[in-house]
Each structure stands twice: as structure tokens, then as C-alpha cells.
Design a protein around this motif. Structure first.
Motif, mmCIF file in Angstrom:
data_model
loop_
_atom_site.group_PDB
_atom_site.id
_atom_site.type_symbol
_atom_site.label_atom_id
_atom_site.label_comp_id
_atom_site.label_asym_id
_atom_site.label_seq_id
_atom_site.Cartn_x
_atom_site.Cartn_y
_atom_site.Cartn_z
ATOM 1 N N PHE A 24 0.736 -1.161 -0.044
ATOM 2 C CA PHE A 24 -0.018 0.041 -0.023
ATOM 3 C C PHE A 24 0.773 1.138 0.034
ATOM 4 N N PHE A 28 -0.067 5.306 -1.096
ATOM 5 C CA PHE A 28 -0.345 5.950 0.142
ATOM 6 C C PHE A 28 -0.232 7.584 -0.149
ATOM 7 N N THR A 31 -3.525 9.031 -2.064
ATOM 8 C CA THR A 31 -4.797 8.817 -1.545
ATOM 9 C C THR A 31 -5.095 9.687 -0.419
ATOM 10 N N LYS A 32 -6.362 9.863 -0.124
ATOM 11 C CA LYS A 32 -6.653 10.995 1.236
ATOM 12 C C LYS A 32 -6.054 10.571 2.368
ATOM 13 N N HIS A 33 -5.571 9.189 2.521
ATOM 14 C CA HIS A 33 -5.164 8.855 3.689
ATOM 15 C C HIS A 33 -3.669 9.454 4.172
ATOM 16 N N LEU A 34 -3.306 10.182 3.141
ATOM 17 C CA LEU A 34 -2.020 10.929 3.580
ATOM 18 C C LEU A 34 -2.170 12.013 4.387
ATOM 19 N N HIS A 35 -3.557 12.360 4.534
ATOM 20 C CA HIS A 35 -4.041 13.443 5.502
ATOM 21 C C HIS A 35 -3.625 12.977 7.036
ATOM 22 N N LEU A 36 -3.306 11.801 7.258
ATOM 23 C CA LEU A 36 -2.683 11.462 8.611
ATOM 24 C C LEU A 36 -1.445 12.229 9.029
ATOM 25 N N SER A 39 -2.109 16.697 7.824
ATOM 26 C CA SER A 39 -2.821 17.471 8.606
ATOM 27 C C SER A 39 -1.967 18.256 9.783
ATOM 28 N N TYR A 85 -3.540 17.793 0.356
ATOM 29 C CA TYR A 85 -3.280 16.391 0.935
ATOM 30 C C TYR A 85 -3.660 16.435 2.366
ATOM 31 N N ILE A 88 -9.594 15.589 4.306
ATOM 32 C CA ILE A 88 -9.902 14.227 4.581
ATOM 33 C C ILE A 88 -11.456 14.009 3.778
ATOM 34 N N CYS A 90 -14.422 15.348 4.041
ATOM 35 C CA CYS A 90 -15.650 15.231 4.960
ATOM 36 C C CYS A 90 -16.695 16.144 4.321
#
Length: 472
Positions: A24, A28, A31-36, A39, A85, A88, A90
Motif C-alpha cells: 500500500f 499512500f 490517496t486521501k489517507h496521506l492526511h494522517l 494534517s 493532501y 479528508i 468530509c
């Protein structure tokens, strides 16, 4: 199951899980998971500001700058690329955006997502110093750029610190300063600010026409004044807002406040020019007004307009040449009224037909955190207050901000002011109280269009009516 089989299963599961994680990793960053990760970077990179909506200044004296504002990704400040990036997806920003809620083309969330897709597609070229297409070609439409009310709701609500409003302000600067492209209705306001020092394009000699018959001294007539009242353009020239100015003068005189006004020395604060991209006009207004204020050296400044409050109190320091910036304190008229009530200098009893609801101006509540003072003033007059669902710092815009007051509203399903008025009317209140001359006009127009007999008044108008205890 035997112990050996369990051990094998444990090891197989561990390596499969690790393999999936490693597989993955290459995807990574895209994708939007890079916000982890991003942010956190977003919050660390956010510049310190005097308020939520303080815009960065431009250096017009730097002759090496050929273009002002931003039209492409690489022209945006780098933290605004991080926004893409950190997002999320939302959609909270678009859920509170006045333009989006009323059917305009603007979606702050779509802007950030489109930026991310573009960076992913062109990251190699950007790293090599290549240019990207204009943001107006794929990320946001021109109508969406000019639909923004600069209310700051998207910035305030974002859980990861994204600031799409600032992207739009940078785009407007490029459009107005570099391309000379902006809604033509704004031209009259710009011309008025340039020639007459006010967007109404009326003579400076008429700035005190509203005060005829009232005791309103100028600074040269009251050098010992404890308060300098920055009247503002709307109360000086707009027929409806003039009633607010007269009411405030009446209340201050009643309470024994020693105040003075600038009269013809006062000019537009420049807020509408700045938030529609004309930073050059704002720069000129800020420098000339700061020079006047430094000469007068007021102890405190009070204004009935949250936009003047914000510009003078939170942004003029950018163009003040003195070390430490301006030394004055700027307050809203509801704050002064609250102080007078607390000191026992002001008593009144307001008798309105039915309940009152208070509409929080964006540049009073959200941008400057002033939400208690207006309510304290209303409560002191024994007013029955019915709150709207969206109130305080989560208030919904009236539709005038971001220079919308001076142009036609962008195409959509309904007017922003109509949306806000419907919310106010749903409380059952017979009077909508406001604390901003532009909110006063927008909400009055919406109330008149609805034809339901709902009154719209500034807080100080209610107080002035109640000074004799009759409510009239």
C-alpha cells in the motif's frame, strides 16, 4: 488445532499483513489517507494571524514582482498545496459555505480535491520547475471565485486546518491586479474609493450630513475625547444605515460619553477592495487612514461596522511603519454599550412586539470572537432573545461580505440573504437584530421581499428606542 499449526498461522498472518502494508505504501501519497501525516504539517505551517481572516499583504514596492496573486498551483503559498493532501473529504466546508448551500458553483471541498488530483498528475513537472495550467481551467470556475463571501466558515470548520477561502482571495488578486478582470459592478465602488474615499462615490463633505441636529463633535472640537468614533462609509452615506449612526450618537450622548469623529478626514477602510482582490486600493486606504489616526492618536476607537473593526484593528498593522504597529484599541459599538451598561451609565427598557433574534455578523463573531457583548446589551433591555440554530461563531452569512454587497449575486438557487432570513423567521421572532450596516441592508431587503412584516434593526437602534422606557 495443534500449537504448531497456530504458530504457523500466526507467522503467516503477520507476514501477509506486513506485505499488504508495504504494497500500500506506493499508493499512500496519492490517496486521501496521506492526511494522517499532512494534517499535522498543515497546523504547524499555518501562519500566525491577528484574526481568522487576516489576509497577507503584498509588496508593491518590489519592482521584481511581475504578477500579483495566484493563477496556478505553483503560485500559491506552499502551505496551500499541503491543504490538498490534508483534506479528508468530509465536506464540512461546503456544508457551511453560504455560496454552496444556496446553489452557487462554489465548493471549497471540490477545490481542495481538484488541487490534489492536479498535483498528483503534474508532480514531476512541478518539481522540475514546470508550469501548470491555470486553476480556473480545472479546479474552480470563475463564477465560483466571485461567489465567495469571505465569511471564513470553511476555514473555521475544517478539522485539519485547510484554508480554501485564502486560495480564492489569491485568485481574486490575480484576476483584479494582473488580469484586470473582475465583475464590472465593482468598478463603481473602486472608482468611488479612489476619487471620493468611499464606495458610494459621494463627496467627503457629505460625511457628516447624517448628524444634522445632533451633538456630534469633530476631533478638532473635542481634543479631550476619550473615544474616537470611526463612523464608516455605510452609516455616513447609506440612508438606512444613517439611522444607526443617529441612534448611536443619541445613546452615547445620553450616557455622557466624551466622543469625537473625524468627519471629512475619514475615508473608506478598504475592506471591500481588499476582499475583491484590489489590494492596491486597500494599501492606499490603509496608509492614508493610518497616517490620520497616528496624528490624532486616539485612546480608543469604536465603530458600528465589523468590517471597519477588522480592517483597522486586525490588518492595518501590516502597513504601519512604526515599530510594534498601531497603538490604538478598536472595539465594536456593542462592546462599548456593554461596558456602559456594566458601569451603570446606561439604562433602558426595550418593548418590542414579540421576541428578537440576533444575527451574528461574520466579521464580528467568527473573525473577531465578539459574540457575548451584543447579547448582554439585549438582555439588559429585558429583550426576549430567540437564538437561530446557526449563531455565534457558527453564524450563517448575510451575503454581503467579500464585496458581494457591491455586485450582483452569482447564479444559484436562492439568495444567501433569503436563506439567512428564513432561518431567522423560523425562530418566531418579530424583530431581527444585527450589529453591522451591511447585514442591516441585506436582512432588510430579504425581509421586505418576504413581505411578512418582520423588522430588522441594529442593536443600538433598539437601545435608543428604549432610553425613555417606552420602547418607542
Amino acid at each position: 488445532m495443534e500449537a504448531g499449526a497456530l504458530t504457523v498461522g500466526q507467522h503467516v498472518g503477520w507476514w501477509v499483513a506486513l506485505g499488504l502494508v508495504l504494497a500500500f505504501v506506493p499508493w499512500f501519497p496519492r490517496t486521501k489517507h496521506l492526511h494522517l501525516i499532512m494534517s499535522g504539517v498543515n497546523f504547524l505551517a499555518r501562519p500566525q494571524r491577528s484574526s481568522l481572516g487576516e489576509l497577507p499583504p503584498l509588496d508593491f514596492e518590489d519592482e521584481t514582482i511581475e504578477e500579483f496573486g495566484a493563477a496556478k498551483l505553483e503560485q500559491l503559498p506552499w502551505p496551500h498545496l499541503v491543504d490538498a493532501y490534508a483534506c479528508i473529504m468530509c465536506n464540512r466546508c461546503q456544508d457551511v459555505c453560504p455560496a454552496y448551500v444556496t446553489g452557487k458553483e462554489l465548493s471549497p471541498a471540490a477545490l481542495e480535491v481538484n488541487k490534489r488530483y492536479a498535483i498528483n498528475e503534474r508532480a514531476t513537472a512541478m518539481a522540475a520547475g514546470g508550469e501548470t495550467p491555470p486553476l480556473l481551467d480545472y479546479a474552480i470556475s470563475e463564477s465560483a471565485v466571485w461567489a465567495c463571501t469571505a465569511c471564513g466558515a470553511c476555514v473555521d470548520i475544517c478539522p485539519v486546518g485547510n484554508e480554501p477561502m485564502f486560495d480564492i482571495m489569491h485568485l481574486r488578486r490575480y484576476q483584479a491586479l494582473t488580469e484586470n478582470s473582475f465583475p464590472q459592478e465593482l468598478q463603481q465602488a473602486y472608482r468611488g474609493i479612489e476619487r471620493q474615499g468611499n464606495p458610494w462615490n459621494q463627496s467627503a463633505r457629505e460625511r457628516l450630513a447624517w448628524a444634522e441636529g445632533l451633538a456630534v463633535p469633530r476631533v478638532d472640537e473635542a481634543p479631550d475625547a476619550e473615544i474616537l468614533w470611526w463612523v464608516g462609509c455605510a452609516p455616513s452615506y447609506d440612508p438606512r444605515a444613517r439611522a444607526t449612526a443617529r441612534a448611536f450618537a443619541k445613546v452615547m450622548n445620553h450616557a455622557g460619553v466624551r466622543f469625537a469623529v473625524l468627519g471629512e478626514m475619514e475615508s473608506c477602510s478598504g475592506d471591500a477592495a481588499r476582499r475583491s482582490g484590489r489590494e492596491d486600493l486597500f494599501w492606499g486606504m490603509a496608509e492614508s487612514n493610518t497616517e490620520v489616526l497616528n496624528e490624532v492618536a486616539p485612546r480608543r476607537i469604536v465603530t458600528t461596522c465589523p468590517h471597519c473593526l477588522h480592517s483597522i484593528g486586525k490588518e492595518y498593522h501590516q502597513y504601519d511603519g512604526r515599530e510594534g504597529g498601531p497603538q490604538w484599541e478598536v472595539i465594536h459599538h456593542t462592546q462599548l454599550l456593554s461596558e456602559l451598561v456594566a458601569a451603570g451609565s446606561l439604562e433602558y427598557n426595550v418593548e418590542e412586539d414579540g421576541a428578537v433574534t440576533f444575527h451574528d455578523p461574520c466579521y464580528l463573531g467568527r473573525h473577531n470572537g465578539i459574540v457575548d457583548a451584543p447579547r448582554e446589551v439585549l438582555a439588559a433591555g429585558n429583550i426576549e432573545l430567540e437564538e437561530m440554530p446557526r449563531h455565534g461563531q457558527q453564524s450563517f452569512c448575510c451575503g454581503a461580505g467579500g464585496a458581494q454587497f457591491w455586485k450582483e449575486e452569482e447564479p444559484g438557487e436562492r439568495a444567501v440573504s433569503a436563506e439567512r432570513y428564513a432561518e431567522a423567521r423560523a425562530t418566531g421572532a418579530e424583530t431581527v437584530a444585527v450589529g453591522c450596516p451591511f447585514c442591516l441592508t441585506m436582512m432588510s431587503d430579504a425581509a421586505n421581499a418576504a413581505g411578512e412584516g418582520v423588522a430588522v434593526k441594529d442593536v443600538v437602534e433598539l437601545i435608543a428606542e428604549g432610553l425613555d422606557g417606552s420602547g418607542q
